[in-house]
Design an enzyme around this catalytic site. Structure first.
Site, short mmCIF file in Angstrom:
data_model
loop_
_atom_site.label_atom_id
_atom_site.label_comp_id
_atom_site.label_asym_id
_atom_site.label_seq_id
_atom_site.Cartn_x
_atom_site.Cartn_y
_atom_site.Cartn_z
N MET A 29 24.44 28.22 -30.21
CA MET A 29 24.95 28.53 -32.07
C MET A 29 25.81 27.46 -32.25
O MET A 29 26.37 26.88 -31.36
CB MET A 29 25.94 29.39 -31.73
CG MET A 29 25.31 30.80 -31.54
SD MET A 29 26.40 32.74 -31.14
CE MET A 29 25.25 33.87 -31.32
N VAL A 38 28.37 29.96 -25.93
CA VAL A 38 27.44 30.83 -26.70
C VAL A 38 26.08 30.81 -27.75
O VAL A 38 25.80 30.29 -27.69
CB VAL A 38 28.28 32.06 -27.91
CG1 VAL A 38 27.89 33.17 -28.25
CG2 VAL A 38 29.98 32.03 -27.16
N HIS A 91 30.61 31.44 -36.06
CA HIS A 91 29.47 31.86 -35.73
C HIS A 91 30.34 32.76 -34.71
O HIS A 91 32.05 31.85 -34.66
CB HIS A 91 28.27 30.44 -35.42
CG HIS A 91 28.42 29.60 -34.69
ND1 HIS A 91 29.04 29.36 -33.83
CD2 HIS A 91 28.75 28.69 -35.13
CE1 HIS A 91 29.19 28.44 -33.07
NE2 HIS A 91 28.89 27.78 -34.08
N ARG A 141 31.94 23.93 -24.93
CA ARG A 141 31.06 23.69 -24.24
C ARG A 141 29.76 22.93 -25.05
O ARG A 141 29.43 22.10 -23.27
CB ARG A 141 31.48 24.21 -22.73
CG ARG A 141 30.96 23.90 -21.17
CD ARG A 141 30.89 24.32 -20.25
NE ARG A 141 32.49 25.04 -19.74
CZ ARG A 141 32.46 26.08 -19.09
NH1 ARG A 141 32.00 26.68 -18.80
NH2 ARG A 141 34.24 26.27 -19.07
N LYS A 142 29.65 23.48 -25.39
CA LYS A 142 28.05 22.77 -26.01
C LYS A 142 28.38 21.37 -25.97
O LYS A 142 27.86 20.58 -25.86
CB LYS A 142 28.03 23.33 -26.91
CG LYS A 142 26.43 22.96 -27.39
CD LYS A 142 26.37 23.86 -28.74
CE LYS A 142 27.04 23.63 -30.15
NZ LYS A 142 26.23 22.37 -30.71
N HIS A 151 32.18 30.10 -31.92
CA HIS A 151 33.46 29.65 -32.61
C HIS A 151 34.55 30.79 -31.95
O HIS A 151 35.93 30.62 -31.62
CB HIS A 151 33.37 29.30 -34.31
CG HIS A 151 32.87 28.00 -34.81
ND1 HIS A 151 32.04 28.50 -34.93
CD2 HIS A 151 33.14 26.79 -34.70
CE1 HIS A 151 31.22 26.72 -35.77
NE2 HIS A 151 31.93 26.44 -35.47
N GLN A 189 31.94 16.25 -26.61
CA GLN A 189 33.57 15.78 -26.90
C GLN A 189 34.88 15.97 -26.24
O GLN A 189 35.58 15.36 -27.15
CB GLN A 189 33.41 17.12 -28.64
CG GLN A 189 34.31 17.28 -29.54
CD GLN A 189 34.12 17.79 -30.80
OE1 GLN A 189 34.11 17.37 -31.14
NE2 GLN A 189 34.28 19.40 -30.37
N SER A 235 26.80 26.00 -36.51
CA SER A 235 26.55 25.81 -37.74
C SER A 235 25.17 25.29 -38.38
O SER A 235 24.86 25.62 -39.51
CB SER A 235 28.23 25.07 -38.92
OG SER A 235 28.81 25.97 -38.05
N ARG A 236 24.68 23.87 -37.84
CA ARG A 236 23.70 23.76 -38.44
C ARG A 236 22.28 23.71 -37.76
O ARG A 236 21.28 23.61 -38.16
CB ARG A 236 23.28 22.05 -36.98
CG ARG A 236 24.38 21.50 -38.09
CD ARG A 236 24.67 19.68 -37.85
NE ARG A 236 25.05 18.11 -37.98
CZ ARG A 236 26.07 18.42 -37.96
NH1 ARG A 236 26.94 18.82 -36.65
NH2 ARG A 236 27.08 17.53 -38.55
#
Length: 289
Positions: free
Chosen positions: A184, A176, A34, A148-149, A37, A153, A186-187
Site C-alpha cells: 500500500m 500492509v 491508507h 517497514r515498506k 498508515h 527511511q 499513496s502513490r
C-alpha cells in the site's frame, strides 16, 4: 479528536499531557492515508496514552521534477479516518508554519541517505531527516511509528535518533499489502487500471527471491540480479534498482547473513514504487522480519 495547525498550540497540548504522566505516540505522514498508515496509528494507540498524527506534505523531500504539486491531498477524508481509529490529535501545519523562512539548517544522514533511493533522489533523505527532526522537537514523542515498506527511511531515522540523542523509540510496523501483494502506498493512486496488475511484479520478484534463499542461495549479487531481471521483464515497468543490503547500515550484502534487506524500486507509468523483503539469516535458518 483535536485538529491543530499551530506549533505553539500543539506544544501546549503535549506539555499538559506529559505533566499528567501520559505517554505520547507519534505517526508522521504526508496524508492521503491508507491502511498502511492506519496500522501505524493502531500500533501507537496500543502502546501510548496520547496519539498524535501529523499530515504535512514536506517540500524539502521532493526533487525539482518530482510530484510535489500533484501529490494526493484530502485532509477532511484523512481527518475522518483518523478519528475512527482513535487518534487524539491531528497536527496539520501549513508550509509557512513549518518553514516560516528559508531553511539555513538541514539534517543529513550522509552515507545511509546516499544509498538505494538516495542515488537518484539526491536531496530526498536530507529533507526527510530535517522535517522529522523538526517534528520530533515539536511533538517530543516517547515513540514514533514508521512503515517497514520504507526500509531505507527507517534506517535513516534510526541513525539520526542515535547520532543526535533524540529521546524517542523508533517502532517499525510491518508492510500492509493489497490482496494481490502490492504494498500500500499513496502513490498507487497514480496507477492506471491497465498498469495496476503489472505493479505487483515487485512483490512477486521478492517472493521468488525468498524461495531461492530458503533453498540455500546466499549470494547477494545473484539474488539482486535475479530480482532485477524479473521486475525489468514486466511490461510497463521500468526498473530503478534491485539491491541486497545489510539492514542496519544499508551497505551491500554480498553474502546473505544476519539482518538483510532485498530492496527494489521501479517506475510503473507515473508512479515510482518501492518494496523490500527483510530477513534474519543465520546459517540454515531464515526468518522474515
Amino acid at each position: 479528536m483535536r485538529r491543530i495547525d499551530s506549533i505553539v498550540e500543539l506544544r501546549g497540548v503535549i506539555r499538559a499531557a506529559k505533566q499528567s504522566g501520559k505517554t505520547v505516540g507519534f505517526v508522521p505522514t504526508m496524508g492521503y492515508l491508507h491502511e498502511g498508515h492506519l496500522s501505524l496509528v493502531d500500533a501507537a494507540r496500543r502502546d501510548n496514552d496520547l496519539v498524535v498524527v501529523s499530515i504535512f506534505v514536506n517540500p524539502l523531500q521532493f526533487g525539482p521534477n518530482e510530484d510535489l504539486d500533484r501529490y494526493p491531498r484530502d485532509l477532511d477524508r484523512d481527518s475522518s479516518l483518523l478519528e475512527q481509529r482513535g487518534c487524539d490529535v491531528l497536527f496539520a501545519p501549513s508550509v509557512e508554519e513549518m518553514y516560516p523562512r528559508p531553511m539555513e539548517t538541514m539534517v543529513e544522514v550522509t552515507d545511509l541517505g546516499r544509498r538505494l533511493c538516495g542515488k537518484t533522489r539526491l536531496t530526498h533523505f536530507r529533507g526527510v531527516a530535517t522535517v522529522v527532526s523538526k517534528l520530533f522537537h515539536i511533538v517530543t514523542p516517547d515513540r514514533a511509528y514508521f512503515g517497514r515498506k520504507d526500509g531505507q527511511q527507517v534506517a535513516v531515522i534510526r541513525r539520526m535518533v542515535q547520532d543526535l540523542n533524540f529521546p524517542v523509540e523508533i517502532v517499525d510496523v510491518p508492510t500492509v499489502r493489497e490482496p494481490d501483494g502490492l504494498a500500500m502506498s499513496s502513490r498507487n493512486l497514480y496507477l492506471t487500471p491497465e498498469e495496476r496488475p503489472h505493479a505487483t511484479v515487485l512483490y512477486r520478484a521478492l517472493q521468488h527471491a525468498k524461495e531461492r534463499i530458503l533453498a540455500g542461495e546466499r549470494d547477494g549479487r545473484t539474488l539482486a540480479n535475479f530480482v532485477g531481471e524479473i521486475v525489468a521483464s514486466e511490461p510497463m515497468v521500468k526498473l530503478d534498482y534491485a539491491e541486497t543490503v545489510y539492514l542496519d547500515d544499508l551497505k551491500p550484502a554480498d553474502v546473505l547473513e544476519g539482518r538483510v534487506m532485498i530492496a527494489v524500486a521501479a517506475y510503473v507509468g507515473k508512479a515510482r514504487l518501492i518494496d523490500n523483503l527483510q530477513l534474519i539469516i543465520e546459517g540454515g535458518t531464515v526468518r522474515e522480519i
